[in-house]
Each structure stands twice: as structure tokens, then as C-alpha cells.
Design an enzyme around this catalytic site. Structure first.
Site, PDB file in Angstrom:
ATOM      1  N   ASP A   1     -22.880 -30.183  13.936  1.00 49.29           N
ATOM      2  CA  ASP A   1     -22.240 -28.577  13.851  1.00 49.29           C
ATOM      3  C   ASP A   1     -21.644 -28.111  15.205  1.00 49.29           C
ATOM      4  O   ASP A   1     -21.799 -28.989  16.335  1.00 49.29           O
ATOM      5  CB  ASP A   1     -23.552 -27.739  13.451  1.00 49.29           C
ATOM      6  CG  ASP A   1     -24.836 -27.835  14.375  1.00 49.29           C
ATOM      7  OD1 ASP A   1     -24.897 -28.579  15.338  1.00 49.29           O
ATOM      8  OD2 ASP A   1     -26.005 -27.623  13.639  1.00 49.29           O
TER       9      ASP A   1
ATOM     10  N   ASN B   1     -36.910 -21.548  11.468  1.00 51.20           N
ATOM     11  CA  ASN B   1     -36.830 -21.025  10.043  1.00 51.20           C
ATOM     12  C   ASN B   1     -36.606 -22.023   8.951  1.00 51.20           C
ATOM     13  O   ASN B   1     -36.607 -21.836   8.036  1.00 51.20           O
ATOM     14  CB  ASN B   1     -35.607 -19.998   9.947  1.00 51.20           C
ATOM     15  CG  ASN B   1     -34.342 -20.478  10.198  1.00 51.20           C
ATOM     16  OD1 ASN B   1     -34.197 -21.734  10.599  1.00 51.20           O
ATOM     17  ND2 ASN B   1     -33.469 -19.563  10.145  1.00 51.20           N
TER      18      ASN B   1
ATOM     19  N   HIS C   1     -34.336 -24.413   8.984  1.00 47.94           N
ATOM     20  CA  HIS C   1     -32.723 -24.610   8.838  1.00 47.94           C
ATOM     21  C   HIS C   1     -32.702 -26.253   9.492  1.00 47.94           C
ATOM     22  O   HIS C   1     -33.271 -26.726  10.323  1.00 47.94           O
ATOM     23  CB  HIS C   1     -31.807 -23.871   9.483  1.00 47.94           C
ATOM     24  CG  HIS C   1     -31.616 -23.837  11.174  1.00 47.94           C
ATOM     25  ND1 HIS C   1     -31.278 -22.804  11.921  1.00 47.94           N
ATOM     26  CD2 HIS C   1     -32.088 -24.786  11.865  1.00 47.94           C
ATOM     27  CE1 HIS C   1     -31.437 -22.962  13.016  1.00 47.94           C
ATOM     28  NE2 HIS C   1     -31.605 -24.134  13.193  1.00 47.94           N
TER      29      HIS C   1
ATOM     30  N   GLU D   1     -28.671 -22.346   6.985  1.00 49.36           N
ATOM     31  CA  GLU D   1     -29.635 -21.167   6.948  1.00 49.36           C
ATOM     32  C   GLU D   1     -30.671 -21.345   5.647  1.00 49.36           C
ATOM     33  O   GLU D   1     -29.822 -21.678   4.567  1.00 49.36           O
ATOM     34  CB  GLU D   1     -29.048 -20.197   7.231  1.00 49.36           C
ATOM     35  CG  GLU D   1     -28.423 -20.343   8.701  1.00 49.36           C
ATOM     36  CD  GLU D   1     -29.312 -20.228   9.913  1.00 49.36           C
ATOM     37  OE1 GLU D   1     -30.655 -20.813   9.842  1.00 49.36           O
ATOM     38  OE2 GLU D   1     -28.938 -19.776  10.783  1.00 49.36           O
TER      39      GLU D   1
HETATM   40  C1  F6R Z   1     -28.365 -28.710  16.302  1.00 50.38           C
HETATM   41  C2  F6R Z   1     -28.914 -28.179  15.129  1.00 50.38           C
HETATM   42  C3  F6R Z   1     -30.201 -27.333  14.803  1.00 50.38           C
HETATM   43  C4  F6R Z   1     -31.243 -27.766  15.798  1.00 50.38           C
HETATM   44  C5  F6R Z   1     -32.495 -26.817  15.467  1.00 50.38           C
HETATM   45  C6  F6R Z   1     -33.686 -27.181  16.512  1.00 50.38           C
HETATM   46  O1  F6R Z   1     -27.233 -29.398  16.168  1.00 50.38           O
HETATM   47  O2  F6R Z   1     -28.436 -28.759  14.107  1.00 50.38           O
HETATM   48  O3  F6R Z   1     -30.459 -27.651  13.489  1.00 50.38           O
HETATM   49  O4  F6R Z   1     -31.643 -28.968  15.421  1.00 50.38           O
HETATM   50  O5  F6R Z   1     -32.007 -25.471  15.660  1.00 50.38           O
HETATM   51  O6  F6R Z   1     -33.352 -26.639  17.611  1.00 50.38           O
HETATM   52  P1  F6R Z   1     -34.061 -27.139  19.093  1.00 50.38           P
HETATM   53  O7  F6R Z   1     -34.142 -28.360  19.264  1.00 50.38           O
HETATM   54  O8  F6R Z   1     -33.544 -26.290  20.216  1.00 50.38           O
HETATM   55  O9  F6R Z   1     -35.592 -26.452  18.776  1.00 50.38           O
END
Ligand code: F6R
Length: 239
Positions: free
Chosen positions: A67, A134, A136, A141
Site C-alpha cells: 500500500d 482493527n 485490517h 479496513e
Molecule cells: C502496512 C500495512 C498495515 C500494517 C498494519 C500494522 O503496509 O499494510 O496493514 O501492517 O497497520 O502496522 P504496525 O506494524 O505499524 O503495527
């Protein structure tokens, strides 16, 4: 889902690096799906260190990132392109590294182009994921319906709040992103989900409840044939 619980985030990064090492040794021109966020930083350090020790190299491998914020200039310090340059691409040589372009005027065309590029190289062999509080994955989301292909998503307030820690005062935090859709993620032949930290313990429990919660996108992974979840003890606290 295969589950590997490790004593510390460091050991979880080692276990995740072992999965990458096995993949690249089995197929030197692997197509790798990568993630950003705090969780994979230790893993990327470990991969860079193993490469510098000469254990293996990624010179024939290609990468696609999950992303990118939208709109976002690639050279902005907060872009996921900058994140990847800093934590991995500046240390490890890949044949090609593709991050969604957050500067384009037509985000939908960029998303379609991204999916066709993945398809053109034969699909993703190993996709790394983290998980949001959450539930995701990528920036898919929680919702009542899920977009399959790579798409432009409105980020939830939860996600904007969770990621605000990366933005300094005066820096604009986008409320949209381009992300692989769950269908794009699902096409990966193998998925590695890395989860560390006590703050992820509640969402991790939901993943292992034996229930497909439709408002937890990560639960869709329960239906994928080859998922390895690497956790530290803190994230696995309620299991
Ligand atoms: C990042 C992504 C997100 C993260 C998720 C966890 O490219 O796609 O899904 O993997 O938000 O983020 P952290 O590791 O910062 O807790």
C-alpha cells in the site's frame, strides 16, 4: 493457519526471516509482497544482515508493496516508498521494487496497472502482512463488503489515529490510501503474517477463535491454504 510463537519480537523477526530465506533459496527469482509499519522493521534489519553475511541474496527477486498513502509524493519522508528505501531497499539489492504511486492523478488506473504488473510476473510467491488493531490487512479496513482488486480506500478514524504517530507537527496525514485488495492479497501463494506486541493481543485472539468475524479483514486469511502466523509471546498472550 500455521502458528509460530516466539519469546521476543527479535526472535519473531528471526523466524520470519527464516521463511524469507527458505523462499529465496527455493526460488531465487521469487516475487515478494512487502509491508510497512513498525512490525517488519526488525525483520528487514535481519534480512539485510543475512544478505551482507552472504547467506543469500535478492538480486533476482522482485517486490510489490501492499500500500501507499494517497495523495503522497514518493520523496515525502512519510511515504511508504521512503519507508522501504530507508529500512530495506537502501541495504538490499532487488531486481525490481514496485510501490504504488501516490502522486498519480488517476488512482484507479494506477491500481489496475499495479495488479496487471503482478499478474505479468506470475503472481506473488510470498506475501508479508502485518495486522492493524482493527484487524485490517494492507489498508483493507473492516467493512461489510470487501474490494478484491487493488483500490483507493478511505482510511478509518482508527487507522488514521494509529498511524498519526509517524507524522510530525505540520505534516499532513492523508485520509486515503491505495492498497492491494483482499483478492490481490489472497492470490499470493504463501502468506506470512507477523504480529508482535501486547497491543495486538486482542485482535490476535479473534484470529484464532475459530470464527470468521466478517468485520475483521484478517479473518479472511483463515480461508487461504498457506498462511504462517509468526507471533511474539505478548501478541499471543490470550491464545
Ligand atoms: C502496512 C500495512 C498495515 C500494517 C498494519 C500494522 O503496509 O499494510 O496493514 O501492517 O497497520 O502496522 P504496525 O506494524 O505499524 O503495527
Amino acid at each position: 493457519m500455521k502458528k509460530i510463537v516466539c519469546d521476543s519480537p527479535f526472535l519473531a523477526a528471526q523466524a520470519a526471516a527464516d521463511v524469507f530465506e527458505e523462499q529465496i533459496k527455493a526460488k531465487s527469482n521469487s516475487v515478494l509482497g512487502l509491508a510497512t509499519g513498525s512490525t517488519p522493521i526488525e525483520l528487514y534489519n535481519e534480512l539485510a544482515s543475512r544478505c551482507s553475511q552472504g547467506r543469500f541474496d535478492f538480486s533476482q527477486a522482485q517486490t510489490f508493496n501492499l500500500d501507499e498513502y494517497y495523495p503522497m509524493k514518493a520523496d515525502n519522508a512519510q511515504s511508504y516508498r521512503s519507508f522501504m528505501n530507508k529500512h530495506l531497499f537502501s541495504k538490499v539489492n532487488f531486481a525490481n521494487s514496485r510501490v504504488l504511486n501516490g502522486e498519480v492523478s488517476d488512482p484507479h488506473a494506477e491500481c489496475a496497472k499495479f495488479d496487471s504488473e503482478i499478474e505479468a510476473v506470475g503472481g506473488i510467491d510470498l506475501q508479508l502482512l502485518g495486522i492493524g488493531h482493527n484487524g485490517h490487512i494492507g489498508f483493507c479496513e473492516p467493512s461489510t463488503s470487501y474490494t478484491l482488486d487493488t483500490y483507493l480506500v478511505d482510511l478509518t478514524d482508527d487507522t488514521i489515529e494509529a498511524n498519526s504517530r509517524f507524522f510530525g507537527e505540520g505534516e499532513t496525514q492523508p485520509n486515503q490510501a491505495l492498497t492491494m485488495g483482499v483478492g490481490t492479497i489472497f492470490k499470493a501463494r504463501k502468506i506470512l503474517l507477523l504480529i508482535t506486541g501486547e497491543s495486538k493481543a486482542d485482535i490476535t485472539k479473534k484470529l484464532f477463535d475459530g470464527v470468521l468475524y466478517t468485520d475483521v479483514p484478517a479473518c479472511l486469511l483463515l480461508l487461504h491454504p498457506d498462511v504462517t502466523v509468526v507471533l511474539d509471546k505478548a501478541a499471543a498472550k490470550h491464545l
